[in-house]
Design a protein around this motif. Sequence first.
Motif, PDB file in Angstrom:
ATOM      1  N   VAL A  25       4.377  12.146   4.625  1.00 18.44           N
ATOM      2  CA  VAL A  25       4.546  10.880   3.988  1.00 18.44           C
ATOM      3  C   VAL A  25       5.864  10.065   4.193  1.00 18.44           C
ATOM      4  CG1 VAL A  25       3.156  11.345   1.962  1.00 18.44           C
ATOM      5  CG2 VAL A  25       5.612  11.809   1.837  1.00 18.44           C
ATOM      6  N   ASN A  26       6.897  10.793   4.727  1.00 18.75           N
ATOM      7  CA  ASN A  26       8.114  10.269   5.128  1.00 18.75           C
ATOM      8  C   ASN A  26       7.966   9.435   6.573  1.00 18.75           C
ATOM      9  OD1 ASN A  26       9.715  11.116   2.891  1.00 18.75           O
ATOM     10  ND2 ASN A  26      10.486  12.838   4.167  1.00 18.75           N
ATOM     11  N   GLU A  27       7.040   9.972   7.376  1.00 19.36           N
ATOM     12  CA  GLU A  27       6.765   9.201   8.571  1.00 19.36           C
ATOM     13  C   GLU A  27       5.976   8.092   8.227  1.00 19.36           C
ATOM     14  OE1 GLU A  27       5.283  11.694  11.721  1.00 19.36           O
ATOM     15  OE2 GLU A  27       6.327  13.388  11.384  1.00 19.36           O
ATOM     16  N   LEU A  28       5.184   8.049   7.290  1.00 18.96           N
ATOM     17  CA  LEU A  28       4.218   6.958   6.973  1.00 18.96           C
ATOM     18  C   LEU A  28       5.014   5.852   6.289  1.00 18.96           C
ATOM     19  CD1 LEU A  28       1.113   8.984   5.402  1.00 18.96           C
ATOM     20  CD2 LEU A  28       1.259   7.471   7.772  1.00 18.96           C
ATOM     21  N   GLU A  29       6.165   6.113   5.735  1.00 17.92           N
ATOM     22  CA  GLU A  29       7.023   5.065   5.133  1.00 17.92           C
ATOM     23  C   GLU A  29       7.017   3.879   6.101  1.00 17.92           C
ATOM     24  OE1 GLU A  29       8.365   4.558   1.937  1.00 17.92           O
ATOM     25  OE2 GLU A  29       7.308   6.232   1.233  1.00 17.92           O
ATOM     26  N   GLY A  30       7.503   4.160   7.321  1.00 25.66           N
ATOM     27  CA  GLY A  30       7.828   3.153   8.373  1.00 25.66           C
ATOM     28  C   GLY A  30       6.493   2.553   9.077  1.00 25.66           C
ATOM     29  N   LEU A  31       5.425   2.955   8.571  1.00 21.86           N
ATOM     30  CA  LEU A  31       4.172   2.538   9.385  1.00 21.86           C
ATOM     31  C   LEU A  31       4.099   1.123   9.558  1.00 21.86           C
ATOM     32  CD1 LEU A  31       1.891   3.721  11.145  1.00 21.86           C
ATOM     33  CD2 LEU A  31       0.499   3.893   9.210  1.00 21.86           C
ATOM     34  N   PRO A  32       4.215   0.442   8.385  1.00 23.76           N
ATOM     35  CA  PRO A  32       3.893  -1.131   8.501  1.00 23.76           C
ATOM     36  C   PRO A  32       4.753  -1.677   9.627  1.00 23.76           C
ATOM     37  CG  PRO A  32       4.175  -0.571   5.964  1.00 23.76           C
ATOM     38  CD  PRO A  32       4.585   0.626   6.906  1.00 23.76           C
ATOM     39  N   GLN A  33       6.026  -1.579   9.643  1.00 20.75           N
ATOM     40  CA  GLN A  33       6.912  -2.187  10.740  1.00 20.75           C
ATOM     41  C   GLN A  33       6.317  -1.714  12.374  1.00 20.75           C
ATOM     42  OE1 GLN A  33       9.363  -4.662  10.500  1.00 20.75           O
ATOM     43  NE2 GLN A  33       9.078  -4.735  12.508  1.00 20.75           N
ATOM     44  N   LEU A  34       5.948  -0.450  12.243  1.00 22.37           N
ATOM     45  CA  LEU A  34       5.300  -0.055  13.592  1.00 22.37           C
ATOM     46  C   LEU A  34       3.983  -0.599  14.137  1.00 22.37           C
ATOM     47  CD1 LEU A  34       5.993   3.977  13.267  1.00 22.37           C
ATOM     48  CD2 LEU A  34       7.423   2.269  14.623  1.00 22.37           C
ATOM     49  N   LEU A  35       3.145  -0.717  13.048  1.00 28.77           N
ATOM     50  CA  LEU A  35       1.927  -1.593  13.224  1.00 28.77           C
ATOM     51  C   LEU A  35       2.306  -2.956  13.749  1.00 28.77           C
ATOM     52  CD1 LEU A  35      -0.066  -0.186  10.038  1.00 28.77           C
ATOM     53  CD2 LEU A  35      -0.262   0.172  12.394  1.00 28.77           C
ATOM     54  N   LEU A  36       3.338  -3.495  13.209  1.00 29.64           N
ATOM     55  CA  LEU A  36       3.411  -4.891  13.619  1.00 29.64           C
ATOM     56  C   LEU A  36       4.099  -5.026  15.030  1.00 29.64           C
ATOM     57  CD1 LEU A  36       4.253  -7.696  12.873  1.00 29.64           C
ATOM     58  CD2 LEU A  36       6.329  -7.310  12.050  1.00 29.64           C
TER      59      LEU A  36
ATOM     60  N   ALA B 220       0.695  -1.267   0.070  1.00 27.46           N
ATOM     61  CA  ALA B 220       0.150  -0.076   0.023  1.00 27.46           C
ATOM     62  C   ALA B 220       0.822   1.209   0.087  1.00 27.46           C
ATOM     63  CB  ALA B 220      -0.852   0.069   1.095  1.00 27.46           C
ATOM     64  N   ILE B 221       1.929   1.218   0.870  1.00 27.87           N
ATOM     65  CA  ILE B 221       2.818   2.336   0.733  1.00 27.87           C
ATOM     66  C   ILE B 221       3.461   2.665  -0.448  1.00 27.87           C
ATOM     67  CG2 ILE B 221       4.927   3.017   1.795  1.00 27.87           C
ATOM     68  CD1 ILE B 221       3.085   3.341   3.833  1.00 27.87           C
ATOM     69  N   ALA B 222       3.824   1.614  -1.241  1.00 31.60           N
ATOM     70  CA  ALA B 222       4.307   1.534  -2.583  1.00 31.60           C
ATOM     71  C   ALA B 222       3.579   2.032  -3.491  1.00 31.60           C
ATOM     72  CB  ALA B 222       4.855   0.236  -2.882  1.00 31.60           C
ATOM     73  N   LEU B 223       2.260   2.256  -3.415  1.00 30.22           N
ATOM     74  CA  LEU B 223       1.384   2.848  -4.389  1.00 30.22           C
ATOM     75  C   LEU B 223       1.274   4.274  -4.409  1.00 30.22           C
ATOM     76  CD1 LEU B 223      -1.668   0.424  -3.992  1.00 30.22           C
ATOM     77  CD2 LEU B 223       0.077   0.611  -6.064  1.00 30.22           C
ATOM     78  N   ARG B 224       1.958   5.132  -3.226  1.00 28.19           N
ATOM     79  CA  ARG B 224       1.734   6.325  -2.944  1.00 28.19           C
ATOM     80  C   ARG B 224       2.163   7.336  -4.429  1.00 28.19           C
ATOM     81  NH1 ARG B 224       4.849  10.535  -2.330  1.00 28.19           N
ATOM     82  NH2 ARG B 224       6.651   9.303  -2.056  1.00 28.19           N
ATOM     83  N   ALA B 225       3.491   6.973  -4.777  1.00 23.91           N
ATOM     84  CA  ALA B 225       3.981   7.816  -5.769  1.00 23.91           C
ATOM     85  C   ALA B 225       3.159   7.854  -7.239  1.00 23.91           C
ATOM     86  CB  ALA B 225       5.483   7.318  -6.122  1.00 23.91           C
ATOM     87  N   ARG B 226       2.627   6.523  -7.267  1.00 23.55           N
ATOM     88  CA  ARG B 226       1.756   6.635  -8.456  1.00 23.55           C
ATOM     89  C   ARG B 226       0.464   7.148  -8.374  1.00 23.55           C
ATOM     90  NH1 ARG B 226      -1.233   1.834 -10.680  1.00 23.55           N
ATOM     91  NH2 ARG B 226      -2.398   2.453 -12.252  1.00 23.55           N
ATOM     92  N   LEU B 227      -0.089   7.221  -6.967  1.00 22.98           N
ATOM     93  CA  LEU B 227      -1.288   7.770  -6.579  1.00 22.98           C
ATOM     94  C   LEU B 227      -1.293   9.330  -6.793  1.00 22.98           C
ATOM     95  CD1 LEU B 227      -2.313   5.685  -3.531  1.00 22.98           C
ATOM     96  CD2 LEU B 227      -3.702   6.022  -5.805  1.00 22.98           C
ATOM     97  N   ASP B 228      -0.023   9.822  -6.348  1.00 20.24           N
ATOM     98  CA  ASP B 228       0.309  11.293  -6.268  1.00 20.24           C
ATOM     99  C   ASP B 228       0.223  11.530  -7.889  1.00 20.24           C
ATOM    100  OD1 ASP B 228       0.920  13.744  -5.181  1.00 20.24           O
ATOM    101  OD2 ASP B 228       2.892  13.527  -5.890  1.00 20.24           O
ATOM    102  N   GLU B 229       0.865  10.852  -8.799  1.00 20.45           N
ATOM    103  CA  GLU B 229       1.098  11.138  -9.799  1.00 20.45           C
ATOM    104  C   GLU B 229      -0.191  11.419 -10.539  1.00 20.45           C
ATOM    105  OE1 GLU B 229       2.862   9.115 -14.135  1.00 20.45           O
ATOM    106  OE2 GLU B 229       3.723   8.372 -12.153  1.00 20.45           O
TER     107      GLU B 229
END
Length: 337
Positions: free
Chosen positions: A170-181, A16-25
């Motif tokens: 968005v930089n903070e959100l990049e690390g969210l998956p590991q934090l959620l774990l 989901a995080i990896a989709l950000r750049a394309r969504l923004d585009e």
Amino acid sequence: MLNFDEQRFLRIQSGAIALRARLDEVIGSCLRNGAENIFFLGTGGAAILMQPAAQLLQRMSRFPAFVDLPAELVITGSANLTDKSIVVIPSLSGTTKESVALLEKVKEIDATVLTLVGHENTPLGKGGDHAFVNFAEDDTSCESFYLQSLFIALSIMRHRGEIANYEQIVNELEGLPQLLLEVKRSYEEKAEGFARILAGSDYHIVTGAGNVWPEAFYYGMCILEEMQWIRTRPVHASDFFHGTLELVERGVSVILFKGEDKLRQLADRVQNFAPNYTEKLTVLDTADFTLPGISPEVRGLVSPIVLATVLERISAHLEVMRNHPLTTRRYYKRVAY
């Protein structure tokens, strides 16, 4: 952790995080081409998960954001839904009947359609102008959909010059998956106790405010009712005192979700009231969880995501405790309706 694949979870949320750049585009292109509004048009649970992003735009942006029901729009249409609209259609399966029907109507209008799906080779996976595919299943879809819709809202604000710290967020959100774990791991020992509370009553009032209200609505309707056949009364904390409070008495379970946005005070009001009349108030508060590197502002934005990730742990214990798998259905996708 009980019945949980850590690497699978990380892979899906990182997807989901990896989709950000394309969504923004894509959002940037839509705005440059004259888009005038955005519609979030999911069905059922997927629709509910779009609400925090829609609310963010409605409160913080002058770009019009609408939430409506596909089943109704197919019949009535909308004066605001035009060829200048961005339409976001989320569907985990990519086959949701009402959403597929809406897709055909929106194509006739010539609006720009973004589909958020878990499976590419489906009507919605193939039918959108821009399809965003991130495989997920019921136990991992909430966080994924919350993140994708949040990126859409933030992107609109960025391209319109309505947010100054987009890159920081968005930089903070990049690390969210590991934090959620890590949040899941920290809560595992408590999850069974919360599940026992849910299993101990056949009726719960489920409430919350701000951007965690949709998660309260979602968990009551899509998990407790659909997947566990437990009766619930989801009610916004603002409306709790305009009807539902009269149902509160000894023995009535009240489940309160608290987030960290500006509307937390509305949840505080329920928390102060309920213990005077029932001994069964249970609170799940995102402020209790450690999220290193996440600023207070972003903690507010991700509160529904944190709740969803904790509730998944509770649900994992609940289905075992009640001997009722979350996949068991009587009617949903089993009979004609």
